[in-house]
Design a protein around this motif. Structure first.
Motif, PDB file in Angstrom:
ATOM      1  N   TRP A  62       0.845  -1.195   0.000  1.00 25.04           N
ATOM      2  CA  TRP A  62       0.000   0.000   0.000  1.00 25.04           C
ATOM      3  C   TRP A  62       0.877   1.241   0.000  1.00 25.04           C
ATOM      4  N   TRP A  63       0.509   2.236  -0.818  1.00 29.53           N
ATOM      5  CA  TRP A  63       1.340   3.399  -1.055  1.00 29.53           C
ATOM      6  C   TRP A  63       0.586   4.696  -0.809  1.00 29.53           C
ATOM      7  N   ALA A  64       1.321   5.677  -0.288  1.00 25.67           N
ATOM      8  CA  ALA A  64       0.800   7.045  -0.111  1.00 25.67           C
ATOM      9  C   ALA A  64       1.951   8.005  -0.383  1.00 25.67           C
ATOM     10  N   PRO A  65       2.351   8.168  -1.649  1.00 23.58           N
ATOM     11  CA  PRO A  65       3.565   8.923  -1.969  1.00 23.58           C
ATOM     12  C   PRO A  65       3.445  10.418  -1.695  1.00 23.58           C
ATOM     13  N   ASP A  66       4.588  11.012  -1.472  1.00 26.76           N
ATOM     14  CA  ASP A  66       4.699  12.455  -1.272  1.00 26.76           C
ATOM     15  C   ASP A  66       5.959  12.926  -2.001  1.00 26.76           C
ATOM     16  N   PRO A  67       5.815  13.774  -3.034  1.00 26.59           N
ATOM     17  CA  PRO A  67       4.592  14.415  -3.512  1.00 26.59           C
ATOM     18  C   PRO A  67       3.708  13.451  -4.297  1.00 26.59           C
ATOM     19  N   ARG A  68       2.536  13.948  -4.678  1.00 25.40           N
ATOM     20  CA  ARG A  68       1.556  13.150  -5.409  1.00 25.40           C
ATOM     21  C   ARG A  68       1.360  13.758  -6.792  1.00 25.40           C
ATOM     22  N   MET A  69       1.345  12.904  -7.799  1.00 17.25           N
ATOM     23  CA  MET A  69       1.128  13.368  -9.172  1.00 17.25           C
ATOM     24  C   MET A  69      -0.370  13.488  -9.426  1.00 17.25           C
ATOM     25  N   VAL A  70      -0.800  14.649  -9.879  1.00 17.52           N
ATOM     26  CA  VAL A  70      -2.218  14.868 -10.185  1.00 17.52           C
ATOM     27  C   VAL A  70      -2.323  15.587 -11.526  1.00 17.52           C
ATOM     28  N   LEU A  71      -3.497  15.503 -12.111  1.00 17.25           N
ATOM     29  CA  LEU A  71      -3.809  16.247 -13.332  1.00 17.25           C
ATOM     30  C   LEU A  71      -4.927  17.235 -13.004  1.00 17.25           C
ATOM     31  N   PRO A  72      -4.597  18.509 -12.751  1.00 20.11           N
ATOM     32  CA  PRO A  72      -5.662  19.505 -12.584  1.00 20.11           C
ATOM     33  C   PRO A  72      -6.413  19.639 -13.907  1.00 20.11           C
ATOM     34  N   VAL A  73      -7.712  19.418 -13.889  1.00 20.59           N
ATOM     35  CA  VAL A  73      -8.427  19.338 -15.163  1.00 20.59           C
ATOM     36  C   VAL A  73      -8.426  20.677 -15.902  1.00 20.59           C
TER      37      VAL A  73
END
Length: 251
Positions: A62-73
Protein backbone atom coordinates in the motif's frame (compact mmCIF):
# COMPACT_ATOMS: atom_id res chain seq x y z
CA UNK A 1 17.92 1.59 8.48
CA UNK A 2 14.32 2.11 7.28
CA UNK A 3 11.47 2.06 9.80
CA UNK A 4 9.63 -1.23 10.21
CA UNK A 5 6.86 -1.61 7.65
CA UNK A 6 3.45 -2.22 9.26
CA UNK A 7 1.85 -5.56 8.38
CA UNK A 8 -1.93 -5.41 8.11
CA UNK A 9 -4.19 -8.21 9.22
CA UNK A 10 -7.64 -8.42 7.68
CA UNK A 11 -9.38 -6.05 10.08
CA UNK A 12 -6.51 -3.64 10.79
CA UNK A 13 -6.91 0.04 9.98
CA UNK A 14 -4.46 1.73 7.66
CA UNK A 15 -1.65 3.74 9.22
CA UNK A 16 -1.79 7.49 8.68
CA UNK A 17 -0.39 8.45 5.24
CA UNK A 18 2.16 10.72 6.93
CA UNK A 19 3.88 7.61 8.33
CA UNK A 20 4.75 6.28 4.85
CA UNK A 21 8.43 5.79 4.10
CA UNK A 22 10.23 8.98 3.21
CA UNK A 23 12.72 9.99 0.49
CA UNK A 24 15.69 8.44 2.30
CA UNK A 25 14.04 5.04 2.70
CA UNK A 26 14.31 2.18 0.16
CA UNK A 27 10.77 2.66 -1.21
CA UNK A 28 9.52 6.24 -0.70
CA UNK A 29 5.77 6.37 -0.24
CA UNK A 30 5.40 2.77 0.93
CA UNK A 31 2.88 2.74 3.78
CA UNK A 32 2.06 -0.86 4.71
CA UNK A 33 1.84 -4.45 3.49
CA UNK A 34 -0.71 -7.21 3.81
CA UNK A 35 -4.43 -6.97 4.36
CA UNK A 36 -6.89 -7.77 1.60
CA UNK A 37 -8.35 -6.34 -1.60
CA UNK A 38 -12.01 -6.54 -0.68
CA UNK A 39 -14.33 -3.66 -1.53
CA UNK A 40 -14.41 -2.16 1.97
CA UNK A 41 -10.61 -2.26 2.25
CA UNK A 42 -10.09 -0.63 -1.14
CA UNK A 43 -12.70 2.02 -0.45
CA UNK A 44 -11.05 2.82 2.89
CA UNK A 45 -7.65 3.03 1.21
CA UNK A 46 -8.73 5.50 -1.46
CA UNK A 47 -10.65 7.55 1.10
CA UNK A 48 -7.30 8.35 2.72
CA UNK A 49 -5.32 8.71 -0.50
CA UNK A 50 -3.73 5.25 -0.39
CA UNK A 51 -3.58 2.70 -3.20
CA UNK A 52 -2.27 -0.86 -3.75
CA UNK A 53 0.65 -1.48 -6.08
CA UNK A 54 2.69 -4.66 -6.14
CA UNK A 55 4.02 -7.29 -8.49
CA UNK A 56 3.70 -11.05 -8.94
CA UNK A 57 4.96 -12.98 -5.93
CA UNK A 58 4.82 -9.95 -3.62
CA UNK A 59 2.41 -9.32 -0.75
CA UNK A 60 -0.14 -6.55 -1.17
CA UNK A 61 1.75 -3.27 -0.83
CA UNK A 62 0.00 0.00 0.00
CA UNK A 63 1.34 3.40 -1.05
CA UNK A 64 0.80 7.05 -0.11
CA UNK A 65 3.56 8.92 -1.97
CA UNK A 66 4.70 12.46 -1.27
CA UNK A 67 4.59 14.42 -3.51
CA UNK A 68 1.56 13.15 -5.41
CA UNK A 69 1.13 13.37 -9.17
CA UNK A 70 -2.22 14.87 -10.18
CA UNK A 71 -3.81 16.25 -13.33
CA UNK A 72 -5.66 19.51 -12.58
CA UNK A 73 -8.43 19.34 -15.16
CA UNK A 74 -8.22 23.09 -15.85
CA UNK A 75 -4.53 22.60 -16.78
CA UNK A 76 -5.02 19.71 -19.20
CA UNK A 77 -2.84 20.42 -22.23
CA UNK A 78 -4.74 19.85 -25.42
CA UNK A 79 -1.81 19.86 -27.84
CA UNK A 80 -2.52 20.66 -31.47
CA UNK A 81 -2.28 17.07 -32.73
CA UNK A 82 -4.60 15.79 -30.01
CA UNK A 83 -7.04 18.63 -30.66
CA UNK A 84 -7.23 17.62 -34.33
CA UNK A 85 -7.72 13.99 -33.32
CA UNK A 86 -10.58 14.89 -30.96
CA UNK A 87 -12.23 17.13 -33.53
CA UNK A 88 -12.23 14.28 -36.04
CA UNK A 89 -13.39 11.74 -33.44
CA UNK A 90 -16.16 14.01 -32.21
CA UNK A 91 -17.70 14.49 -35.63
CA UNK A 92 -17.64 10.91 -36.95
CA UNK A 93 -20.65 8.68 -36.39
CA UNK A 94 -18.57 5.51 -36.05
CA UNK A 95 -16.61 6.95 -33.09
CA UNK A 96 -18.01 7.08 -29.58
CA UNK A 97 -17.14 7.23 -25.90
CA UNK A 98 -18.77 4.69 -23.62
CA UNK A 99 -18.57 4.58 -19.84
CA UNK A 100 -18.71 1.34 -17.84
CA UNK A 101 -19.74 -0.66 -20.90
CA UNK A 102 -16.81 -3.11 -20.86
CA UNK A 103 -14.98 -2.63 -17.57
CA UNK A 104 -13.54 -6.14 -17.36
CA UNK A 105 -12.22 -5.91 -20.91
CA UNK A 106 -10.61 -2.53 -20.17
CA UNK A 107 -8.80 -3.60 -17.01
CA UNK A 108 -7.72 -6.86 -18.66
CA UNK A 109 -6.27 -4.92 -21.59
CA UNK A 110 -4.46 -2.61 -19.17
CA UNK A 111 -3.04 -5.64 -17.37
CA UNK A 112 -1.72 -7.26 -20.52
CA UNK A 113 -0.29 -4.23 -22.33
CA UNK A 114 3.44 -4.03 -22.88
CA UNK A 115 5.25 -1.35 -20.86
CA UNK A 116 8.55 0.08 -22.00
CA UNK A 117 11.36 -0.91 -19.65
CA UNK A 118 9.11 -3.04 -17.46
CA UNK A 119 8.75 -6.80 -17.37
CA UNK A 120 5.35 -8.09 -16.32
CA UNK A 121 2.56 -6.03 -14.79
CA UNK A 122 1.45 -4.69 -11.45
CA UNK A 123 -2.17 -5.43 -12.42
CA UNK A 124 -1.95 -9.03 -11.26
CA UNK A 125 -5.00 -11.33 -11.58
CA UNK A 126 -6.01 -10.63 -7.97
CA UNK A 127 -6.09 -6.91 -8.77
CA UNK A 128 -8.22 -7.49 -11.86
CA UNK A 129 -10.76 -9.42 -9.82
CA UNK A 130 -10.66 -6.92 -6.93
CA UNK A 131 -11.29 -3.87 -9.13
CA UNK A 132 -13.98 -5.74 -11.03
CA UNK A 133 -15.74 -6.23 -7.69
CA UNK A 134 -15.14 -2.56 -6.91
CA UNK A 135 -16.75 -1.70 -10.25
CA UNK A 136 -19.77 -3.86 -9.42
CA UNK A 137 -20.07 -1.93 -6.14
CA UNK A 138 -20.12 1.37 -8.06
CA UNK A 139 -16.68 2.73 -7.14
CA UNK A 140 -14.56 1.79 -10.17
CA UNK A 141 -15.31 2.95 -13.70
CA UNK A 142 -14.07 2.62 -17.26
CA UNK A 143 -13.87 5.27 -19.95
CA UNK A 144 -13.79 3.57 -23.34
CA UNK A 145 -12.91 4.59 -26.89
CA UNK A 146 -14.99 2.73 -29.48
CA UNK A 147 -14.46 2.90 -33.26
CA UNK A 148 -16.64 0.97 -35.71
CA UNK A 149 -18.15 -0.91 -32.79
CA UNK A 150 -14.77 -2.11 -31.47
CA UNK A 151 -13.10 -1.25 -28.18
CA UNK A 152 -9.76 0.27 -29.21
CA UNK A 153 -8.61 2.02 -26.04
CA UNK A 154 -9.60 3.22 -22.63
CA UNK A 155 -8.79 3.67 -18.99
CA UNK A 156 -10.16 2.70 -15.63
CA UNK A 157 -10.35 4.77 -12.47
CA UNK A 158 -11.78 4.85 -8.96
CA UNK A 159 -14.23 7.50 -7.81
CA UNK A 160 -15.49 8.39 -4.33
CA UNK A 161 -17.91 11.28 -4.59
CA UNK A 162 -16.01 13.78 -6.73
CA UNK A 163 -12.57 12.42 -5.86
CA UNK A 164 -11.32 10.67 -9.01
CA UNK A 165 -8.27 8.41 -8.99
CA UNK A 166 -6.79 7.39 -12.34
CA UNK A 167 -5.35 3.89 -12.54
CA UNK A 168 -4.20 2.70 -15.98
CA UNK A 169 -4.78 3.16 -19.71
CA UNK A 170 -4.37 1.08 -22.85
CA UNK A 171 -4.56 1.70 -26.59
CA UNK A 172 -4.98 -0.65 -29.54
CA UNK A 173 -5.21 2.28 -31.98
CA UNK A 174 -3.30 5.54 -32.27
CA UNK A 175 -4.29 8.06 -29.56
CA UNK A 176 -7.13 5.84 -28.31
CA UNK A 177 -6.03 6.12 -24.67
CA UNK A 178 -5.53 9.89 -25.00
CA UNK A 179 -9.06 10.18 -26.37
CA UNK A 180 -10.38 8.31 -23.32
CA UNK A 181 -8.38 10.53 -20.97
CA UNK A 182 -9.67 13.62 -22.77
CA UNK A 183 -13.22 12.33 -22.31
CA UNK A 184 -12.58 11.83 -18.59
CA UNK A 185 -11.25 15.38 -18.34
CA UNK A 186 -14.33 16.69 -20.18
CA UNK A 187 -16.60 14.69 -17.84
CA UNK A 188 -14.77 16.04 -14.80
CA UNK A 189 -14.96 19.62 -16.02
CA UNK A 190 -18.69 19.25 -16.60
CA UNK A 191 -19.24 17.93 -13.07
CA UNK A 192 -16.90 20.37 -11.31
CA UNK A 193 -14.14 17.88 -10.47
CA UNK A 194 -10.93 19.86 -9.98
CA UNK A 195 -8.27 17.18 -10.34
CA UNK A 196 -7.60 13.57 -11.30
CA UNK A 197 -5.14 11.59 -9.21
CA UNK A 198 -2.32 10.12 -11.29
CA UNK A 199 -0.46 8.51 -8.35
CA UNK A 200 3.09 8.68 -9.71
CA UNK A 201 5.04 11.02 -11.96
CA UNK A 202 5.58 10.07 -15.60
CA UNK A 203 6.80 12.15 -18.52
CA UNK A 204 3.64 11.29 -20.47
CA UNK A 205 1.36 12.71 -17.77
CA UNK A 206 3.55 15.79 -17.31
CA UNK A 207 3.31 16.40 -21.07
CA UNK A 208 -0.48 16.43 -20.75
CA UNK A 209 -0.48 18.85 -17.81
CA UNK A 210 0.07 16.63 -14.81
CA UNK A 211 2.16 17.97 -11.93
CA UNK A 212 3.17 17.05 -8.42
CA UNK A 213 1.58 18.51 -5.31
CA UNK A 214 2.30 17.94 -1.63
CA UNK A 215 0.63 14.94 -0.05
CA UNK A 216 -1.04 17.20 2.53
CA UNK A 217 -2.64 19.25 -0.26
CA UNK A 218 -3.76 16.10 -2.05
CA UNK A 219 -5.27 14.58 1.10
CA UNK A 220 -7.15 17.81 1.84
CA UNK A 221 -8.61 17.64 -1.67
CA UNK A 222 -9.65 13.99 -1.20
CA UNK A 223 -11.27 14.79 2.15
CA UNK A 224 -13.41 17.49 0.55
CA UNK A 225 -14.18 15.81 -2.76
CA UNK A 226 -15.08 12.34 -1.49
CA UNK A 227 -17.94 13.78 0.54
CA UNK A 228 -19.49 15.58 -2.44
CA UNK A 229 -22.31 14.04 -4.52
CA UNK A 230 -21.00 11.34 -6.87
CA UNK A 231 -20.61 11.89 -10.59
CA UNK A 232 -23.16 10.56 -13.04
CA UNK A 233 -21.12 8.08 -15.05
CA UNK A 234 -22.64 8.68 -18.46
CA UNK A 235 -21.03 10.60 -21.31
CA UNK A 236 -23.01 13.13 -23.32
CA UNK A 237 -21.24 14.29 -26.53
CA UNK A 238 -21.96 17.86 -25.47
CA UNK A 239 -19.27 17.38 -22.81
CA UNK A 240 -16.68 17.70 -25.57
CA UNK A 241 -17.52 21.40 -25.60
CA UNK A 242 -15.60 21.72 -22.33
CA UNK A 243 -12.46 20.95 -24.33
CA UNK A 244 -13.50 22.05 -27.82
CA UNK A 245 -15.82 25.01 -27.22
CA UNK A 246 -15.69 26.20 -30.83
CA UNK A 247 -16.73 22.85 -32.26
CA UNK A 248 -20.33 22.63 -33.44
CA UNK A 249 -22.29 19.74 -31.89
CA UNK A 250 -22.78 16.64 -34.02
CA UNK A 251 -26.26 16.50 -35.52
Amino acid sequence: MPPQLPWLETEDLFPAPATAWGPDDPAPGLLAAGGSLDVLRLRAAYAQGTFPWYGPGQPILWWAPDPRMVLPVSEFRLHRSLRKTLQAFRTQDHCEIRLDHAFKEVITACATKEREGQAGTWIVPEMVEAYTRLHAAGYAHSVETWIHGELVGGLYCVALGRAVFGESMFAHATDASKIALSALVALCRHHGVSMIDCQQNTGHLAFLGGREIARTEFLAHVERARNEPPLTWAFDPVYWNALLPTLAPKA
